[in-house]
Scaffold this motif. Sequence first.
Motif, PDB file in Angstrom:
ATOM      1  N   GLU A 408       2.075  47.497 -15.622  1.00  0.00           N
ATOM      2  CA  GLU A 408       2.769  46.771 -14.928  1.00  0.00           C
ATOM      3  C   GLU A 408       3.165  48.156 -13.585  1.00  0.00           C
ATOM      4  OE1 GLU A 408       1.134  41.939 -15.089  1.00  0.00           O
ATOM      5  OE2 GLU A 408       3.428  42.792 -15.614  1.00  0.00           O
ATOM      6  N   ALA A 409       4.778  48.407 -14.336  1.00  0.00           N
ATOM      7  CA  ALA A 409       5.107  48.864 -13.331  1.00  0.00           C
ATOM      8  C   ALA A 409       5.189  50.329 -12.611  1.00  0.00           C
ATOM      9  CB  ALA A 409       7.419  48.993 -14.329  1.00  0.00           C
ATOM     10  N   ALA A 410       4.064  50.533 -13.527  1.00  0.00           N
ATOM     11  CA  ALA A 410       3.464  51.624 -13.208  1.00  0.00           C
ATOM     12  C   ALA A 410       2.905  51.975 -12.417  1.00  0.00           C
ATOM     13  CB  ALA A 410       2.680  52.940 -14.298  1.00  0.00           C
ATOM     14  N   ARG A 411       1.702  50.506 -11.975  1.00  0.00           N
ATOM     15  CA  ARG A 411       0.629  49.835 -10.970  1.00  0.00           C
ATOM     16  C   ARG A 411       1.483  50.028  -9.876  1.00  0.00           C
ATOM     17  NH1 ARG A 411      -2.488  44.551 -11.205  1.00  0.00           N
ATOM     18  NH2 ARG A 411      -3.742  44.378  -9.123  1.00  0.00           N
ATOM     19  N   VAL A 412       2.966  49.267  -9.664  1.00  0.00           N
ATOM     20  CA  VAL A 412       3.689  48.592  -8.797  1.00  0.00           C
ATOM     21  C   VAL A 412       3.482  49.887  -7.954  1.00  0.00           C
ATOM     22  CG1 VAL A 412       5.374  47.391  -8.155  1.00  0.00           C
ATOM     23  CG2 VAL A 412       4.730  46.395  -9.843  1.00  0.00           C
ATOM     24  N   ILE A 413       3.762  50.896  -8.591  1.00  0.00           N
ATOM     25  CA  ILE A 413       4.781  52.075  -7.733  1.00  0.00           C
ATOM     26  C   ILE A 413       3.422  52.982  -7.669  1.00  0.00           C
ATOM     27  CG2 ILE A 413       6.926  52.392  -8.559  1.00  0.00           C
ATOM     28  CD1 ILE A 413       5.985  54.394 -10.720  1.00  0.00           C
ATOM     29  N   GLY A 414       2.295  52.872  -7.625  1.00  0.00           N
ATOM     30  CA  GLY A 414       1.076  52.915  -6.934  1.00  0.00           C
ATOM     31  C   GLY A 414       0.664  54.246  -8.319  1.00  0.00           C
ATOM     32  N   ILE A 415       0.939  54.158  -9.688  1.00  0.00           N
ATOM     33  CA  ILE A 415      -0.045  55.129  -9.915  1.00  0.00           C
ATOM     34  C   ILE A 415      -1.471  55.144 -10.466  1.00  0.00           C
ATOM     35  CG2 ILE A 415      -0.071  56.461 -12.330  1.00  0.00           C
ATOM     36  CD1 ILE A 415       2.383  56.968 -11.327  1.00  0.00           C
TER      37      ILE A 415
END
Lengths: 510, 238
Positions: A408-415
């Motif tokens: 999720e942490a990667a999803r929030v920054i658009g990965i």
Amino acid sequence: MARYVPAGLVALLLLGPFLALFVRWLTGPDNLSLMAFINRSTLLLVGKSLLLSGTVALLASFLGTVCGFLFYRLKLTGKGFYKLALLLPLLVPPYIYAVAWRDGFQWLSGNSAVSSPEAGMIIVHTLVYFPLAMLITGTALSQIHSGLEEAGLMRVSFAGMLAKIVLPLIRPALTISFLLILIISLSDFSVPAFFGVNTFTTEIFTQFSAFYNHQLAIGQSFLLVLLCLTLLLSENRYLSDAPFFSVHVKGSKTKHYPVNKGRTFLHILLWIFLSIVLVLPVVMLFHQALSGREIFFSRAWDLLGPTIFQSAKLAFSGALLISFTGLWVGYMKERYRFPHLNTMFLLTFIIPSTVLGVAIIKFYNHPGANFIYTSITILLIAYVARFGFIAARIIGNGIKQLPGSLEEAARVIGIPPVKRFFSISIPLLLPSLFTAFVLSFVLCLGELGTTIMIYPPGTELMPVKIFTIGANAPLALTSSMTLISFGVTLFIILIFFLAAKIIFNRFRYD
Amino acid sequence: MTKISLENITHHYGDKKVLDKFSCSFEEAKISCLIGPSGCGKTTILRLIAGLELPTKGIIKIDKMIATENEELLLPPHKRNTGFVFQELALWPHFTVYRNIAFGLQDREGEKSSHRVNQMLDLFGMSDKAKSYPHQLSGGQKQMVAIARSLVHRPEIFLMDEPMANIDVKVKENILEHIKYLHKKYRFTMLYVTHDHREALQMGDKILVMNKGAIEASGTKEELKNTDNPFVRSFFIL
């Protein structure tokens, strides 16, 4: 839709043969006597198979739990070495152990026939499968919070705390290890076949391959599957969500107990056990191989040589395919709440090896599917069906332990999803993927029950060769071939571990 | 800067209803603290705003734009310009501190990214730890990396989910002061979830006290100190 199409295709390839077999049996020419095979001798055979495999499951679970406690919960010098050494039997195909112990028994009885082949089967299955119980119970033991045990120790003795707190807490792990070993032992063909024990699995093979009594073999197959299914359903809640073994155990809050009194005695016991598990089989094989009038190693190499590369290549392809499948199934279950694939693999896992062989032959042996039936694809399908569940559970457990917030942490920054998967999930799942791969490789390399029924023309594989040659050749030749097969297996595993060390070092972070 | 509003949000986890027709708005460039007992729905609100959860019903607006409508995600998480500090921090254990901060930035910023990352490392006093892995850091340092990782993308909305849960008091004080300084510098709209009333009183321009999926009371710390609401009084030990 995107998840149903591949799932449907896999269901067709793997479950299709079994369902078709069922329909064929129901609508076959002898359908009036469908239940004719249920007679006294069949029921006795069921009872015997259950008794043998039940004993194996009980002994292996007991040994595994004791070892799990010793190596996961005690402050014992050299426990890492013991753990690794005792895992080796799991990485050696069971037929190698079967030949070694059969040799041992014959050696003891002056090279006459083994007087108690059933005891041999129980010993071999117990020694081969107890590491599985050790891993499963060890993982469960590592997840018990120290506070729970310390609170117990305030009220009762250490033994009382183990009995009243620890054992009830690891009950799901004990149940899953018992059931898993019971099903694997019931399903195994190689060990009873090498010992000449008549179990349900070998009987189905005999009826199908020797007497060509297909209808009877199929009827017996369903009885065996029904038996496994009943075992499974009765404890389904344990198997579906019970903890499987983990590669990385978060056990920082676990209490480790010191060993003060009897430390030397414990080490002596462990060395004796190690000798029985690891050294004795090799000694027995060497003794039998060298006891004949001539030395057979050169002939054994000539016979086995051409099969080694083919076996290794096939097992490697099988392990790759199984690991990919396991990753897919594990991901679908743990991250996308799609457990149906896992259930399907659970079903194909409980189908015993010879039954799967019968089903696959009947399903793929027609002109339309000849390209599958006459190539190694048929073996790959069988391997995925047989071992996909184990890989899915190991990898699924790894996925379950990865906090969702990492992705999720990667999803929030658009990965993007693909980059998330390869940059975050895959590196963190490497230990689970590697374990699943190596275990699948070894299982494929030693698989005999299904392989002997379906291997395509022109394919020569190690276990099949040893089994077929062993039927009519001198013991010393079989033992020599088995020793070579043992050496080859260990050599390949060593290469895998060295390769893994290099790869893991690249991703090393702890 | 950005204003966030939640309108008639209902949300379930399985059969359990955690929010029922919940409405609320969060002022732009302010620090709003959500406080309440465990399970009252605080984390769910943050996750809904970030787009990591979809409500069963209701509308979420970010800067007057509808980001989520019922179970439809109209604006994906990465387009909401949000920074999220998770309760368990979620630092990627196989990446160094530098890569944890730079991950995702390199694709967008190219060569400029290293300047931005180094700036963040300096700001948080972590330059000497750039090559360390998360497990080699103290609790406070991990906290700093998690915050730096979120702020390096210059978010307009900054969401923090009980990030100080396992930090000792002295380090916590330092980090909270640091966050206040960063807020002054960057003026992001910030939602800070906690169950510690002292943190809420120290941080919040506005404090919202939640109970069982609803807002029990809201206001500045002075307003809440003078409230008659017994739940709020018991919560703040007034």
